[in-house]
Design a protein around this motif. Structure first.
Motif, mmCIF file in Angstrom:
data_model
loop_
_atom_site.group_PDB
_atom_site.id
_atom_site.type_symbol
_atom_site.label_atom_id
_atom_site.label_comp_id
_atom_site.label_asym_id
_atom_site.label_seq_id
_atom_site.Cartn_x
_atom_site.Cartn_y
_atom_site.Cartn_z
ATOM 1 N N TRP A 159 -87.655 13.447 9.721
ATOM 2 C CA TRP A 159 -88.392 14.846 9.635
ATOM 3 C C TRP A 159 -87.451 15.932 9.505
ATOM 4 O O TRP A 159 -86.428 16.249 10.220
ATOM 5 C CB TRP A 159 -89.342 14.748 10.781
ATOM 6 C CG TRP A 159 -90.328 13.762 10.923
ATOM 7 C CD1 TRP A 159 -90.273 12.558 11.728
ATOM 8 C CD2 TRP A 159 -91.536 13.720 10.533
ATOM 9 N NE1 TRP A 159 -91.402 11.854 11.450
ATOM 10 C CE2 TRP A 159 -92.120 12.522 10.635
ATOM 11 C CE3 TRP A 159 -92.052 14.544 9.162
ATOM 12 C CZ2 TRP A 159 -93.318 12.334 10.186
ATOM 13 C CZ3 TRP A 159 -93.283 14.329 8.853
ATOM 14 C CH2 TRP A 159 -94.100 13.215 9.205
ATOM 15 N N ALA A 160 -87.698 16.816 8.338
ATOM 16 C CA ALA A 160 -86.952 17.987 8.270
ATOM 17 C C ALA A 160 -87.658 19.289 8.852
ATOM 18 O O ALA A 160 -89.009 19.267 8.425
ATOM 19 C CB ALA A 160 -86.661 18.292 6.726
ATOM 20 N N VAL A 161 -87.230 20.108 9.749
ATOM 21 C CA VAL A 161 -87.776 20.929 10.471
ATOM 22 C C VAL A 161 -87.190 22.453 9.700
ATOM 23 O O VAL A 161 -85.888 22.435 10.307
ATOM 24 C CB VAL A 161 -87.626 20.793 11.974
ATOM 25 C CG1 VAL A 161 -88.136 22.006 12.593
ATOM 26 C CG2 VAL A 161 -88.475 19.430 12.452
ATOM 27 N N THR A 162 -87.826 23.226 9.232
ATOM 28 C CA THR A 162 -87.187 24.478 8.829
ATOM 29 C C THR A 162 -87.806 25.706 9.489
ATOM 30 O O THR A 162 -87.198 26.774 9.020
ATOM 31 C CB THR A 162 -87.404 24.370 7.327
ATOM 32 O OG1 THR A 162 -88.915 24.303 6.944
ATOM 33 C CG2 THR A 162 -86.821 23.212 6.443
ATOM 34 N N ARG A 184 -77.622 28.017 0.907
ATOM 35 C CA ARG A 184 -77.793 26.520 1.184
ATOM 36 C C ARG A 184 -78.788 26.234 2.276
ATOM 37 O O ARG A 184 -79.040 25.017 2.748
ATOM 38 C CB ARG A 184 -76.307 26.172 1.907
ATOM 39 C CG ARG A 184 -75.252 26.224 0.854
ATOM 40 C CD ARG A 184 -73.842 25.904 1.689
ATOM 41 N NE ARG A 184 -73.534 24.206 1.887
ATOM 42 C CZ ARG A 184 -72.829 23.917 2.719
ATOM 43 N NH1 ARG A 184 -71.947 24.577 3.398
ATOM 44 N NH2 ARG A 184 -72.958 22.526 2.997
ATOM 45 N N HIS A 185 -79.408 27.459 2.855
ATOM 46 C CA HIS A 185 -80.672 27.292 3.601
ATOM 47 C C HIS A 185 -81.759 26.607 2.912
ATOM 48 O O HIS A 185 -82.709 26.263 3.696
ATOM 49 C CB HIS A 185 -80.945 28.533 4.494
ATOM 50 C CG HIS A 185 -81.432 29.718 3.616
ATOM 51 N ND1 HIS A 185 -80.413 30.476 2.876
ATOM 52 C CD2 HIS A 185 -82.640 29.942 3.285
ATOM 53 C CE1 HIS A 185 -81.249 31.570 2.431
ATOM 54 N NE2 HIS A 185 -82.496 31.044 2.471
ATOM 55 N N ARG A 186 -81.886 27.017 1.586
ATOM 56 C CA ARG A 186 -83.038 26.563 0.925
ATOM 57 C C ARG A 186 -83.024 24.937 0.727
ATOM 58 O O ARG A 186 -82.027 24.301 0.267
ATOM 59 C CB ARG A 186 -82.999 27.152 -0.522
ATOM 60 C CG ARG A 186 -83.077 28.507 -0.515
ATOM 61 C CD ARG A 186 -83.686 29.116 -1.387
ATOM 62 N NE ARG A 186 -83.381 30.713 -1.688
ATOM 63 C CZ ARG A 186 -83.940 31.644 -1.159
ATOM 64 N NH1 ARG A 186 -84.941 31.242 -0.201
ATOM 65 N NH2 ARG A 186 -83.710 32.880 -1.204
ATOM 66 N N LEU A 187 -84.098 24.209 1.184
ATOM 67 C CA LEU A 187 -84.153 22.665 0.992
ATOM 68 C C LEU A 187 -85.091 22.436 -0.010
ATOM 69 O O LEU A 187 -86.394 22.710 0.132
ATOM 70 C CB LEU A 187 -84.765 22.134 2.458
ATOM 71 C CG LEU A 187 -83.880 22.382 3.744
ATOM 72 C CD1 LEU A 187 -84.381 21.677 4.816
ATOM 73 C CD2 LEU A 187 -82.334 21.919 3.383
ATOM 74 N N PRO A 188 -84.746 21.879 -1.243
ATOM 75 C CA PRO A 188 -85.535 22.035 -2.517
ATOM 76 C C PRO A 188 -86.677 20.921 -2.184
ATOM 77 O O PRO A 188 -87.680 20.834 -3.059
ATOM 78 C CB PRO A 188 -84.464 21.559 -3.504
ATOM 79 C CG PRO A 188 -83.298 20.780 -2.833
ATOM 80 C CD PRO A 188 -83.313 21.431 -1.570
ATOM 81 N N HIS A 189 -86.495 19.882 -1.489
ATOM 82 C CA HIS A 189 -87.369 18.736 -1.393
ATOM 83 C C HIS A 189 -88.226 18.981 0.111
ATOM 84 O O HIS A 189 -88.855 18.159 0.501
ATOM 85 C CB HIS A 189 -86.897 17.500 -1.341
ATOM 86 C CG HIS A 189 -86.009 17.341 -2.406
ATOM 87 N ND1 HIS A 189 -86.608 17.333 -3.700
ATOM 88 C CD2 HIS A 189 -84.560 17.022 -2.782
ATOM 89 C CE1 HIS A 189 -85.604 17.026 -4.786
ATOM 90 N NE2 HIS A 189 -84.327 16.931 -4.023
ATOM 91 N N ALA A 190 -88.258 20.274 0.771
ATOM 92 C CA ALA A 190 -88.987 20.548 1.809
ATOM 93 C C ALA A 190 -90.298 21.292 1.425
ATOM 94 O O ALA A 190 -90.172 22.611 1.671
ATOM 95 C CB ALA A 190 -88.158 21.526 2.963
ATOM 96 N N PRO A 191 -91.436 20.622 1.171
ATOM 97 C CA PRO A 191 -92.807 21.393 0.755
ATOM 98 C C PRO A 191 -93.516 22.043 1.953
ATOM 99 O O PRO A 191 -94.346 22.740 1.576
ATOM 100 C CB PRO A 191 -93.491 19.936 0.054
ATOM 101 C CG PRO A 191 -93.092 18.917 1.026
ATOM 102 C CD PRO A 191 -91.683 18.995 1.115
ATOM 103 N N ALA A 192 -93.036 21.734 3.246
ATOM 104 C CA ALA A 192 -93.753 22.234 4.286
ATOM 105 C C ALA A 192 -92.767 22.471 5.325
ATOM 106 O O ALA A 192 -91.504 21.902 5.445
ATOM 107 C CB ALA A 192 -94.967 21.224 4.918
ATOM 108 N N PRO A 193 -92.943 23.291 6.315
ATOM 109 C CA PRO A 193 -92.075 23.641 7.650
ATOM 110 C C PRO A 193 -91.627 22.239 8.246
ATOM 111 O O PRO A 193 -90.419 22.306 8.723
ATOM 112 C CB PRO A 193 -92.923 24.707 8.383
ATOM 113 C CG PRO A 193 -93.990 25.158 7.522
ATOM 114 C CD PRO A 193 -94.127 24.228 6.672
#
Length: 367
Positions: free
Chosen positions: A36-39, A8-17
């Motif tokens: 803004w998604a921060v990974t 569940r930690h994988r964000l399929p639509h997060a191409p960058a940190p």
């Protein structure tokens, strides 16, 4: 073999940190403004440790009632109230509670195992053991009267904030009239706290101490059940329980993400963040950052150092972090004692929440 769901930690639509995410509407929710998604771990720390740039105050569209919670306050108000709560959560109080927690875990496990062995040999380790264990521990710590404890399961649902805010007034009045050795008594007799401030602190302790603690406990056991070799190493004393608690928290954070709002125009990892933008930190993704954690997808119960963010960071580091670790360590030790093998007896369905990282049930064989 029980199939393992996709991480569940994988964000399929997060191409960058740091990446912009749209918020499409659903049948019961209109489209959102995006966020803004921060990974990445370093970016997550920067956001969590800088309340001047990234505010915890509720953003547009969020319930106004959130403003009454300490978790949705910024310094200096947050700092003052947190200091009062921290002084009530003393290490000595936690040490005194250890034996109570251990006796409770043993009693719940004994009852659940006896019931399972008299039936089909399968017990739900979440609903029969870890859920009541964590909720009753919190009830003891806060001083919730026994007559009110039947209400605890309802305080993890969608109306938990409204329900616990209303109950806080009753609990504070009760402990002013009938003091005891508990947090509510200490807080209710603190002359430096107003009634409104108490009604920020008590619901926070209830909401953050119930669902997240429940999800951390059951989630950690689920991870162990899915890794029998690691469970055996822990049972045989190869791994130190305190280190195991940290790794299980890293692998199964009770909250998947936390939200902040940009309080000013700023920059994060090369991206311009505008005042008012929503910023969502993925704790699960930060806990799997290969720049910080060697082989992050591998369960390593002896991992050290282990700077996971499952209990937060910065000003909003979990108030009861030490108490949470104590509860988890004691529970895992007692499960290891009662169940030489932790064998799954069926699928482990998630709770279905978009925010918390819970399991709906954890069926295991009684042995």
């Amino acid at each position: 073999m029980v199939p393992t769901p996709p991480p569940r930690h994988r964000l399929p639509h997060a191409p960058a940190p740091v990446s912009w995410q749209d918020e499409p509407g659903t049948p019961d929710r209109p489209p959102g403004p995006g966020f803004w998604a921060v990974t990445r771990h370093a970016d997550a720390l920067r956001v969590l440790q800088d309340p001047a740039a990234y505010s915890s105050l509720p953003g547009p569209g969020e319930r106004p009632l959130l403003r009454r919670l300490l978790s949705h306050q910024d310094p200096p108000q947050h700092t003052r109230l947190r200091d009062h709560a921290t002084r009530a959560l003393t290490p000595e109080r936690g040490r005194r509670f250890t034996e109570t927690a251990r006796e409770r875990a043993r009693a719940l496990l004994t009852r659940a195992l006896d019931t399972a062995r008299a039936a089909d040999g399968i017990l739900d380790l979440a609903t029969a053991v870890s859920d009541p264990y964590t909720s009753l521990n919190l009830a003891d710590l806060l001083g919730i009267p026994h007559a009110d404890r039947r209400r605890l399961p309802g305080w993890t649902g969608p109306h938990a904030l409204e329900d616990t805010t209303g109950y806080a007034r009753h609990l504070i009045d009760h402990r002013r009239r009938y003091p005891d050795d508990d947090l509510a008594t200490v807080l209710a007799h603190n002359a430096h706290l107003t009634s409104d401030e108490l009604e920020m602190l008590v619901p926070l302790l209830l909401t953050t101490g119930l669902a997240p603690m429940r999800d951390a406990a059951a989630g950690g056991l689920a991870v162990l059940a899915e890794h029998p070799e690691a469970y055996r190493e822990l049972r045989d004393g190869t791994t130190e329980p305190g280190l195991a608690v940290e790794e299980l928290l890293r692998r199964h954070p009770p909250l998947l993400s936390v939200r902040r709002t940009a309080a000013t125009d700023t920059e994060l990892s090369g991206h311009r963040i505008r005042h008012g933008d929503k910023v969502v930190v993925s704790l699960a993704a930060a806990n799997h950052d290969e720049r910080v954690f060697t082989a992050p997808d591998r369960l390593d119960l002896a991992r050290t150092p282990n700077p996971h963010l499952s209990l937060g960071a910065g000003p909003h580091l979990c108030l009861g972090a030490d108490f949470a670790r104590l509860q988890l360590r004691v529970l895992y030790e007692e499960v290891l004692r009662a169940l030489p093998e932790l064998r799954l007896a069926g699928p482990v369905p998630p709770s279905g929440s978009e925010v918390t990282n819970g399991v709906a049930s954890l069926p295991v064989r009684a042995g």
